[in-house]
Design a protein around this motif. Structure first.
Motif, short mmCIF file in Angstrom:
data_model
loop_
_atom_site.label_atom_id
_atom_site.label_comp_id
_atom_site.label_asym_id
_atom_site.label_seq_id
_atom_site.Cartn_x
_atom_site.Cartn_y
_atom_site.Cartn_z
N LEU A 134 4.22 9.92 -7.80
CA LEU A 134 5.60 10.43 -9.09
C LEU A 134 5.42 10.81 -9.97
CD1 LEU A 134 8.00 7.03 -8.19
CD2 LEU A 134 7.56 9.16 -7.39
N LEU A 189 4.08 1.53 -0.92
CA LEU A 189 4.19 1.80 -2.28
C LEU A 189 3.72 2.40 -3.30
CD1 LEU A 189 7.09 -1.90 -2.62
CD2 LEU A 189 7.52 0.98 -2.61
N GLU A 190 2.66 1.82 -2.99
CA GLU A 190 1.62 2.45 -4.38
C GLU A 190 1.42 3.53 -4.09
OE1 GLU A 190 -0.24 1.27 -6.99
OE2 GLU A 190 1.81 -0.74 -6.34
N ARG A 191 0.99 4.37 -3.27
CA ARG A 191 0.63 6.06 -2.63
C ARG A 191 2.00 6.66 -3.03
NH1 ARG A 191 -0.56 5.24 3.05
NH2 ARG A 191 -1.56 3.99 3.14
N ILE A 192 3.28 6.37 -2.84
CA ILE A 192 4.74 6.92 -2.98
C ILE A 192 4.75 6.88 -4.54
CG2 ILE A 192 7.04 6.68 -3.71
CD1 ILE A 192 7.19 5.10 -0.79
N ARG A 193 4.35 5.47 -5.51
CA ARG A 193 4.42 5.31 -7.21
C ARG A 193 2.95 6.47 -7.38
NH1 ARG A 193 4.14 -0.68 -6.33
NH2 ARG A 193 6.68 -1.00 -7.74
N ALA A 194 2.37 6.99 -7.09
CA ALA A 194 1.54 7.82 -7.17
C ALA A 194 1.66 8.65 -7.40
CB ALA A 194 0.21 7.52 -6.45
N GLU A 205 1.10 -1.64 -0.07
CA GLU A 205 -0.21 0.31 -0.16
C GLU A 205 0.81 1.21 0.07
OE1 GLU A 205 -2.53 -0.50 3.60
OE2 GLU A 205 -3.65 -2.18 2.56
#
Length: 84
Positions: free
Chosen positions: A84, A77-82, A75
């Motif tokens: 970028l 990591l997904e927030r961090i990817r969002a 979760e």
């Protein structure tokens, strides 16, 4: 005790004091000769005053915790990817 922390006189003070009277303590105890296995003469440390019992987690509990932590990490990591 080891290479970087050598044994010194202070480490042996209690032993020397107890040795004079052959007294037992929470850190030193006597063993009945009859209880020693004559096949191996195993004198490995088994403190009868072993202290408190440590509750151990089951393998399934550990795996469940790992799975939950992995889900939390995913979760984040997904927030961090969002971002970028």
């Amino acid at each position: 005790m080891g290479k970087t922390n050598p044994l010194n006189d202070d480490d042996l003070a209690e032993f020397v004091e107890l040795q004079r009277t052959f007294s037992d303590s929470p850190k030193s105890w006597s063993v009945d000769v009859a209880s020693i296995a004559t096949a191996t003469f195993d004198l490995s440390v088994k403190n009868p005053d072993g202290g408190e019992h440590v509750a151990r987690r089951t393998p399934q509990t550990i795996l469940d915790e790992i799975t939950a932590l992995d889900a939390q990490s995913a979760e984040v990591l997904e927030r961090i990817r969002a971002l970028l």
